[in-house]
Design a protein around this motif. Structure first.
Motif, mmCIF file in Angstrom:
data_model
loop_
_atom_site.group_PDB
_atom_site.id
_atom_site.type_symbol
_atom_site.label_atom_id
_atom_site.label_comp_id
_atom_site.label_asym_id
_atom_site.label_seq_id
_atom_site.Cartn_x
_atom_site.Cartn_y
_atom_site.Cartn_z
ATOM 1 N N VAL A 149 12.012 -3.892 -8.448
ATOM 2 C CA VAL A 149 10.886 -2.984 -8.846
ATOM 3 C C VAL A 149 9.639 -2.570 -7.518
ATOM 4 N N GLU A 150 9.690 -1.736 -7.232
ATOM 5 C CA GLU A 150 8.717 -1.017 -6.401
ATOM 6 C C GLU A 150 7.469 -0.776 -7.162
ATOM 7 N N ASN A 151 6.379 -1.294 -7.028
ATOM 8 C CA ASN A 151 5.163 -1.069 -7.983
ATOM 9 C C ASN A 151 4.392 0.219 -7.531
ATOM 10 N N ILE A 203 10.167 -6.952 9.360
ATOM 11 C CA ILE A 203 11.423 -5.953 9.495
ATOM 12 C C ILE A 203 10.965 -4.647 10.224
ATOM 13 N N CYS A 204 12.036 -3.724 10.421
ATOM 14 C CA CYS A 204 11.978 -2.432 10.828
ATOM 15 C C CYS A 204 13.055 -1.774 9.861
ATOM 16 N N ALA A 205 12.412 -1.044 8.994
ATOM 17 C CA ALA A 205 13.645 -0.475 7.900
ATOM 18 C C ALA A 205 14.327 0.679 8.928
ATOM 19 N N LYS A 206 13.586 1.294 10.037
ATOM 20 C CA LYS A 206 14.384 2.450 10.496
ATOM 21 C C LYS A 206 15.451 1.872 11.334
ATOM 22 N N THR A 207 15.324 0.680 11.848
ATOM 23 C CA THR A 207 16.447 0.237 12.809
ATOM 24 C C THR A 207 17.485 -0.809 11.901
ATOM 25 N N LEU A 239 9.966 11.546 -6.772
ATOM 26 C CA LEU A 239 10.517 11.881 -5.456
ATOM 27 C C LEU A 239 11.264 10.699 -4.721
ATOM 28 N N ASP A 240 10.890 9.428 -5.121
ATOM 29 C CA ASP A 240 11.201 8.036 -4.716
ATOM 30 C C ASP A 240 12.488 7.904 -5.312
ATOM 31 N N ALA A 241 12.739 7.876 -6.768
ATOM 32 C CA ALA A 241 14.041 7.821 -7.035
ATOM 33 C C ALA A 241 15.124 8.727 -6.594
ATOM 34 N N GLU A 242 14.581 9.875 -6.310
ATOM 35 C CA GLU A 242 15.797 10.863 -5.880
ATOM 36 C C GLU A 242 16.120 10.189 -4.362
ATOM 37 N N ARG A 243 15.428 9.674 -3.721
ATOM 38 C CA ARG A 243 15.844 9.370 -2.541
ATOM 39 C C ARG A 243 16.902 8.095 -2.394
ATOM 40 N N PHE A 244 17.426 7.560 -3.790
ATOM 41 C CA PHE A 244 18.355 6.629 -3.570
ATOM 42 C C PHE A 244 19.637 7.368 -4.097
ATOM 43 N N SER A 287 6.135 -4.915 7.718
ATOM 44 C CA SER A 287 7.082 -3.853 7.939
ATOM 45 C C SER A 287 6.507 -3.077 9.331
ATOM 46 N N LYS A 288 7.548 -1.999 9.680
ATOM 47 C CA LYS A 288 7.212 -1.055 10.729
ATOM 48 C C LYS A 288 7.280 -1.881 12.103
ATOM 49 N N THR A 289 7.784 -2.795 12.366
ATOM 50 C CA THR A 289 7.567 -3.490 13.658
ATOM 51 C C THR A 289 7.774 -2.778 14.697
ATOM 52 N N ASP A 290 8.470 -1.617 14.498
ATOM 53 C CA ASP A 290 8.682 -0.805 15.767
ATOM 54 C C ASP A 290 7.485 0.013 16.172
ATOM 55 N N LEU A 291 6.417 0.144 15.202
ATOM 56 C CA LEU A 291 5.118 0.610 15.787
ATOM 57 C C LEU A 291 4.192 -0.146 16.253
ATOM 58 N N ASP A 292 4.541 -1.728 16.550
ATOM 59 C CA ASP A 292 3.841 -2.622 17.286
ATOM 60 C C ASP A 292 3.133 -2.133 18.519
ATOM 61 N N ALA A 350 0.785 -1.131 0.124
ATOM 62 C CA ALA A 350 -0.044 -0.071 0.042
ATOM 63 C C ALA A 350 0.944 1.162 -0.034
ATOM 64 N N PRO A 351 0.309 2.487 -0.413
ATOM 65 C CA PRO A 351 0.986 3.518 -0.224
ATOM 66 C C PRO A 351 1.598 3.846 1.182
ATOM 67 N N GLY A 352 2.849 4.315 1.431
ATOM 68 C CA GLY A 352 3.339 4.435 2.591
ATOM 69 C C GLY A 352 3.408 3.252 3.539
ATOM 70 N N SER A 353 3.472 1.852 2.999
ATOM 71 C CA SER A 353 3.702 0.883 3.690
ATOM 72 C C SER A 353 5.222 0.733 4.290
ATOM 73 N N GLY A 354 5.885 1.673 3.518
ATOM 74 C CA GLY A 354 7.378 1.472 3.832
ATOM 75 C C GLY A 354 8.274 0.903 2.585
ATOM 76 N N LYS A 355 7.920 0.837 1.371
ATOM 77 C CA LYS A 355 8.798 -0.163 0.288
ATOM 78 C C LYS A 355 9.871 0.996 0.109
ATOM 79 N N THR A 356 9.989 1.917 -0.219
ATOM 80 C CA THR A 356 11.145 2.610 -0.441
ATOM 81 C C THR A 356 12.092 2.872 0.413
ATOM 82 N N THR A 357 11.788 2.933 1.760
ATOM 83 C CA THR A 357 12.438 3.056 3.020
ATOM 84 C C THR A 357 13.193 1.877 3.043
ATOM 85 N N MET A 358 12.423 0.603 3.080
ATOM 86 C CA MET A 358 13.080 -0.806 3.213
ATOM 87 C C MET A 358 14.171 -0.893 2.122
#
Ligand code: GTP
Ligand code: MG
Length: 228
Positions: free
Chosen positions: A115-117, A194-198, A70-75, A163-168, A37-45
């Protein structure tokens, strides 16, 4: 009439997917299609995972979004080849459009193309891009019922990212119910919390990707995709 047009589009798109799959096989490159989904953390992961795996695997990335770069620029800080594709409104990547991304990456020596869909759990699951496998992503903030509501993706995916297991501690995501919902789709795939933040959990995903690449290069491709 509408059905015929859709069938024609899908058949035509299938030809692009076949060509892409052939090219990737010839080059020994693994391709994974990440759907969430949008914002699920694809690019961050993807960013965290690629940085962590940089001494093991050479990654290229194709990002699908309706609009923006925007997402491409993050790489940029990673210095890896990245292609941003804009669908201009379509809620999924097609094989035809994605092929442009593969062509743009073709001059690079790569092991894996991620590929990030376009963000959603429904339409992207319907389209074969020529990838070796699809990955599902659900963040704990979205709720444990997603496999019940979007069974096609969860049935097809060769691995599931939670994703985002830190929010558990802050949400009422019930892992048992998530696993039960997944099992009800008949999936046969590992789940990676996973937690892409940590960075927690990413090593296991990287090991799995390396195993998939190894299997592909040893010619064990048919095992990569669950049967329809
Ligand atoms: N707390 C927490 N936030 C995260 C994590 N991963 C990503 N986020 C945040 O979630 C938001 C969306 O992350 P993205 O990586 O842009 O999500 P995306 O799935 O690529 O989104 P789209 O490309 O719009 O579909 C951002 O604010 C991230 O910082 C995580 O592991 N924990
Ligand atoms: Mg993104």
């Amino acid at each position: 009439m509408e059905i015929k047009v859709l069938r024609d589009i899908l058949e035509h798109d299938g030809e692009f997917a076949r060509r892409t799959r052939e090219d990737l096989r010839g080059r020994g490159v693994l391709c994974l299609n990440l759907i969430g989904a949008p914002g699920s953390g694809k690019t961050t992961m993807l960013r965290s995972l690629i940085a962590l795996a940089s001494d093991r695997l050479r990654f290229g990335v194709i990002i699908g979004d309706i609009a923006s770069q925007l997402d491409a620029e993050r790489f940029s800080p990673l210095g890896i080849p990245v292609v941003q594709l804009n669908t201009g409104g379509a809620c999924h990547l097609s094989a035809r459009l994605t092929r442009r991304g593969f062509e743009a990456l073709a001059s690079n020596e790569l092991d894996v193309v991620m590929v990030e869909n376009v963000g959603n759990l429904a339409c992207p699951a319907e389209f074969d891009l020529g990838e070796d496998a699809k990955l599902s992503m659900v963040s704990v903030a979205e709720g444990h019922d997603k496999p019940v509501k979007y069974p096609l993706l969860f049935h097809q995916a060769a691995a599931h990212i939670l994703s985002k297991t830190d929010l558990d501690p802050f949400v009422d995501f019930d892992r048992d119910q998530y696993y039960a919902a997944l099992n009800a789709t008949g999936h046969r795939a590992p789940v990676f919390p996973i937690c892409a933040k940590t960075g927690e959990g990413l090593d296991a995903v990287i090991d799995w990707i390396a195993g998939m690449l190894d299997a592909k290069r040893k010619g064990r491709e048919p095992g990569l995709r669950p049967e329809a």
